[in-house]
Motif scaffolding. Structure first.
Motif, mmCIF file in Angstrom:
data_model
loop_
_atom_site.group_PDB
_atom_site.id
_atom_site.type_symbol
_atom_site.label_atom_id
_atom_site.label_comp_id
_atom_site.label_asym_id
_atom_site.label_seq_id
_atom_site.Cartn_x
_atom_site.Cartn_y
_atom_site.Cartn_z
ATOM 1 N N LEU A 198 0.844 -1.192 0.000
ATOM 2 C CA LEU A 198 0.000 0.000 0.000
ATOM 3 C C LEU A 198 0.876 1.237 0.000
ATOM 4 C CD1 LEU A 198 -2.711 -1.032 2.642
ATOM 5 C CD2 LEU A 198 -2.773 -1.296 0.157
ATOM 6 N N SER A 199 0.429 2.270 -0.714
ATOM 7 C CA SER A 199 1.271 3.453 -0.889
ATOM 8 C C SER A 199 0.442 4.726 -0.944
ATOM 9 C CB SER A 199 2.075 3.329 -2.184
ATOM 10 O OG SER A 199 2.769 4.516 -2.476
ATOM 11 N N ARG A 200 0.985 5.776 -0.344
ATOM 12 C CA ARG A 200 0.459 7.121 -0.543
ATOM 13 C C ARG A 200 1.465 7.977 -1.314
ATOM 14 N NH1 ARG A 200 -3.814 8.324 3.554
ATOM 15 N NH2 ARG A 200 -3.802 6.682 5.118
ATOM 16 N N GLY A 201 2.669 7.457 -1.507
ATOM 17 C CA GLY A 201 3.722 8.191 -2.192
ATOM 18 C C GLY A 201 3.590 8.093 -3.697
ATOM 19 N N LYS A 202 4.556 8.719 -4.386
ATOM 20 C CA LYS A 202 4.518 8.747 -5.849
ATOM 21 C C LYS A 202 4.829 7.387 -6.439
ATOM 22 C CE LYS A 202 5.689 11.992 -9.490
ATOM 23 N NZ LYS A 202 6.394 13.257 -9.823
ATOM 24 N N MET A 203 5.629 6.605 -5.710
ATOM 25 C CA MET A 203 5.951 5.252 -6.149
ATOM 26 C C MET A 203 5.645 4.265 -5.037
ATOM 27 S SD MET A 203 9.544 5.781 -8.221
ATOM 28 C CE MET A 203 9.692 4.036 -8.642
ATOM 29 N N ILE A 204 5.434 3.009 -5.433
ATOM 30 C CA ILE A 204 5.229 1.944 -4.465
ATOM 31 C C ILE A 204 6.589 1.574 -3.870
ATOM 32 C CG2 ILE A 204 4.481 -0.437 -4.151
ATOM 33 C CD1 ILE A 204 2.119 1.260 -4.755
ATOM 34 N N GLY A 205 6.637 1.339 -2.576
ATOM 35 C CA GLY A 205 7.886 0.905 -1.952
ATOM 36 C C GLY A 205 8.155 1.679 -0.681
ATOM 37 N N VAL A 206 8.888 1.030 0.230
ATOM 38 C CA VAL A 206 9.119 1.585 1.556
ATOM 39 C C VAL A 206 9.805 2.944 1.490
ATOM 40 C CG1 VAL A 206 10.351 1.229 3.730
ATOM 41 C CG2 VAL A 206 9.215 -0.697 2.615
ATOM 42 N N ARG A 207 10.794 3.075 0.620
ATOM 43 C CA ARG A 207 11.589 4.304 0.593
ATOM 44 C C ARG A 207 10.778 5.503 0.142
ATOM 45 N NH1 ARG A 207 16.138 2.695 -3.600
ATOM 46 N NH2 ARG A 207 15.745 0.678 -2.634
ATOM 47 N N TYR A 208 9.623 5.257 -0.509
ATOM 48 C CA TYR A 208 8.803 6.356 -1.008
ATOM 49 C C TYR A 208 7.606 6.655 -0.097
ATOM 50 C CZ TYR A 208 11.481 4.800 -5.017
ATOM 51 O OH TYR A 208 12.508 4.406 -5.841
ATOM 52 N N ASN A 209 7.516 5.971 1.049
ATOM 53 C CA ASN A 209 6.330 6.094 1.896
ATOM 54 C C ASN A 209 6.668 6.312 3.361
ATOM 55 O OD1 ASN A 209 3.635 5.451 0.313
ATOM 56 N ND2 ASN A 209 5.249 4.192 -0.581
ATOM 57 N N LYS A 210 7.766 6.973 3.614
ATOM 58 C CA LYS A 210 8.158 7.243 4.989
ATOM 59 C C LYS A 210 7.165 8.216 5.626
ATOM 60 C CE LYS A 210 13.086 6.414 4.212
ATOM 61 N NZ LYS A 210 14.438 7.011 4.170
ATOM 62 N N ASP A 211 6.920 8.009 6.907
ATOM 63 C CA ASP A 211 6.101 8.914 7.723
ATOM 64 C C ASP A 211 4.616 8.876 7.375
ATOM 65 O OD1 ASP A 211 8.487 9.792 8.975
ATOM 66 O OD2 ASP A 211 8.803 11.221 7.359
ATOM 67 N N PHE A 212 4.156 7.866 6.608
ATOM 68 C CA PHE A 212 2.736 7.686 6.352
ATOM 69 C C PHE A 212 2.213 6.506 7.162
ATOM 70 C CE2 PHE A 212 3.855 9.476 2.005
ATOM 71 C CZ PHE A 212 3.248 10.712 2.233
ATOM 72 N N ASP A 213 0.888 6.471 7.390
ATOM 73 C CA ASP A 213 0.273 5.276 7.957
ATOM 74 C C ASP A 213 -0.617 4.636 6.886
ATOM 75 O OD1 ASP A 213 -1.913 6.963 7.840
ATOM 76 O OD2 ASP A 213 -2.382 6.861 9.971
ATOM 77 N N TRP A 214 -1.127 3.467 7.172
ATOM 78 C CA TRP A 214 -1.901 2.670 6.218
ATOM 79 C C TRP A 214 -1.113 2.491 4.915
ATOM 80 C CZ3 TRP A 214 -7.225 0.730 6.549
ATOM 81 C CH2 TRP A 214 -7.692 0.736 7.880
ATOM 82 N N VAL A 215 0.183 2.276 5.041
ATOM 83 C CA VAL A 215 1.051 1.959 3.913
ATOM 84 C C VAL A 215 1.983 0.833 4.341
ATOM 85 C CG1 VAL A 215 1.004 4.312 2.985
ATOM 86 C CG2 VAL A 215 2.821 3.652 4.573
ATOM 87 N N GLY A 216 2.641 0.221 3.352
ATOM 88 C CA GLY A 216 3.617 -0.814 3.648
ATOM 89 C C GLY A 216 3.218 -2.165 3.098
ATOM 90 N N GLY A 217 3.928 -3.181 3.535
ATOM 91 C CA GLY A 217 3.677 -4.535 3.069
ATOM 92 C C GLY A 217 2.440 -5.132 3.722
ATOM 93 N N THR A 218 1.720 -5.949 2.979
ATOM 94 C CA THR A 218 0.547 -6.611 3.516
ATOM 95 C C THR A 218 0.250 -7.847 2.662
ATOM 96 O OG1 THR A 218 -1.759 -6.292 4.200
ATOM 97 C CG2 THR A 218 -1.068 -5.159 2.198
ATOM 98 N N VAL A 219 -0.939 -8.393 2.819
ATOM 99 C CA VAL A 219 -1.380 -9.550 2.050
ATOM 100 C C VAL A 219 -2.685 -9.202 1.351
ATOM 101 C CG1 VAL A 219 -0.285 -11.197 3.622
ATOM 102 C CG2 VAL A 219 -2.674 -10.547 3.987
ATOM 103 N N ALA A 220 -2.970 -9.896 0.279
ATOM 104 C CA ALA A 220 -4.250 -9.767 -0.407
ATOM 105 C C ALA A 220 -5.054 -11.033 -0.150
ATOM 106 C CB ALA A 220 -4.051 -9.546 -1.905
ATOM 107 N N LEU A 221 -6.279 -10.865 0.303
ATOM 108 C CA LEU A 221 -7.142 -11.988 0.646
ATOM 109 C C LEU A 221 -8.235 -12.150 -0.405
ATOM 110 C CD1 LEU A 221 -7.607 -11.293 4.480
ATOM 111 C CD2 LEU A 221 -5.836 -12.658 3.357
ATOM 112 N N VAL A 222 -8.592 -13.397 -0.686
ATOM 113 C CA VAL A 222 -9.692 -13.709 -1.607
ATOM 114 C C VAL A 222 -10.671 -14.623 -0.880
ATOM 115 C CG1 VAL A 222 -8.172 -13.516 -3.610
ATOM 116 C CG2 VAL A 222 -8.573 -15.772 -2.580
ATOM 117 N N ARG A 223 -11.886 -14.708 -1.415
ATOM 118 C CA ARG A 223 -12.868 -15.637 -0.839
ATOM 119 C C ARG A 223 -12.523 -17.064 -1.241
ATOM 120 N NH1 ARG A 223 -16.477 -11.329 -1.706
ATOM 121 N NH2 ARG A 223 -17.576 -10.707 0.200
ATOM 122 N N LYS A 224 -12.679 -17.979 -0.319
ATOM 123 C CA LYS A 224 -12.386 -19.382 -0.610
ATOM 124 C C LYS A 224 -13.356 -19.930 -1.645
ATOM 125 C CE LYS A 224 -10.541 -20.423 4.001
ATOM 126 N NZ LYS A 224 -10.724 -21.197 5.223
#
Length: 397
Positions: A371-397
């Protein structure tokens, strides 16, 4: 994205739950997590998941072409070509941005790809922790194609260890404990029982490789390779201090390092379809588009977004001395489709495939999302934001 699941998650979200999630996920591994974990998973709707599956199938179909190796011979730099290449990449990662089409519908757009491992251990581990910590309904899963946590780890074992014993297979990277993604190494070690070694920890006798353990040298039959040559390119003496892994050695590679280049940005111009942005090798672009603001310029032989020019100008193109090693790619505009408590967040979803020896084609097994609020996806472009970073994508079984 699934609006009902998103609304339910956000309504029940508290920072206390998030902090407890971080505490719990870190407690299960005796190793620090060097990247930010987002406050939420992504809930993929059935419709968007169907598009993702089709987008992935379009790409995999090209990789399965009989002439794929011939098409990608130039992708491998001579200085990094490794001997004894096998017939396919054991692991494939496809990155898709969440975008909108001309009709206003959410669609995946291929951003990059790699014939190289991603966080195959950590993503399974994180998926279960997100579900438990946030009381996510049992109908949601991070394991794909009917896999659950147990069968996923079995497929991981079949792919990485194959017919060997766990202590005959090593996970190898340069300075392995210091890597930003090293937590994945040690979770994989927990799952599979394989040792983690650094490049300089390899010992060569003749064409056989060994690693030290319990006061003796143990033979290596297979290397689960996590080393990217870009990371050692700045050290011209590296192979005076360590085994020259490019030479013919009596060892199997998983995946073989050449596949890092074959399945990469280099391959983008060969893909077609609704989910692939128009991409050309720069030296084949004629004429140069007048609307350069609609394109990005990417070097073929770099990783983690390094060297990418987002706001392209004519002088950027004229300054490039090796246009055959660059691609001009139609710009992909990420849609802030993930609703956080204070607005939309952009997302990228990585489809992770496993391809054990003996299987006719790779299996889509799990995801990684960012997840990203910065101009590019990735940790170095999203410092000092919340609701950003690595996560998982879930689907219905």
């Amino acid at each position: 994205m699934d609006p009902s699941a998103r609304a339910a998650f956000n309504a029940n979200f508290t920072d206390e739950k998030y902090q407890q999630f971080l505490t719990d996920i870190k407690a299960g591994v005796d190793h620090p997590i060097h990247f930010r974990l987002a406050e939420t998973p992504i809930f993929i709707s059935d419709d968007f998941y169907a598009k993702l599956q089709q987008a992935g199938a379009d790409v995999i179909g090209t990789i399965l072409q009989p002439d794929f190796k011939e098409l990608t011979e130039r992708a491998i730099p001579d200085q990094w070509r490794v001997a004894k290449e096998n017939g396919h990449a054991h692991m494939i990662a496809l990155d898709f941005g969440v975008c909108k089409d001309d009709n206003g519908d959410l669609v995946p757009k291929l951003i990059e790809l790699q014939g190289f491992p991603s966080l195959y251990g950590f993503q399974s581990y994180a998926s279960e922790h997100y579900k438990k910590s946030f009381d996510i309904a049992e109908e949601w899963t991070g394991h794909l194609n009917g896999l659950d946590e147990v069968s996923y780890i079995e497929l991981l074992k079949k792919t990485i260890i194959g017919p060997h014993q766990p202590d005959e297979v090593v996970l190898m990277d340069v300075n392995a404990p210091e890597q930003k993604t090293s937590v994945d190494f040690y979770i994989t070690q927990q799952y599979l029982g394989i040792p983690v070694v650094s490049l300089e920890g390899l010992v060569q006798k003749g064409d056989q490789l060994y690693y030290p353990a319990d006061g003796q040298l143990k033979p290596i039959k297979r290397i689960y390779n996590r080393l990217i040559f870009d990371e050692i390119a700045g050290d011209p003496d590296i192979f005076n201090k360590a085994v020259d892994i490019r030479k013919p050695l009596n060892v199997e590679w998983l995946p073989h390092p050449n596949w890092f280049y074959r399945i990469s940005k280099f391959t983008m111009p060969f893909f077609k379809g609704d989910f692939v942005p128009k991409t050309q090798f720069l030296h084949q672009v004629n004429p140069i588009p007048a609307d350069l603001e609609s394109y990005v310029l990417k070097p073929l032989f770099s990783f983690a977004g390094q060297g990418v020019i987002i706001d392209v100008k004519p002088e950027d193109i004229s300054a490039i001395k090796d246009p055959e090693n660059w691609i001009l790619q139609e710009k992909v505009n990420y849609e802030p489709a993930i609703q956080s408590p204070d607005g939309g967040v952009k997302a990228e979803i990585r489809l992770l495939y496993l391809w054990p020896d003996g299987d006719a084609e790779p299996t889509l097994a799990i995801t990684l999302a960012r997840l990203s609020r910065g101009k590019m996806i990735g940790v170095r472009y999203n410092k000092d934001f919340d609701w950003v970073g690595g996560t998982v994508a879930l689907v219905r079984k």
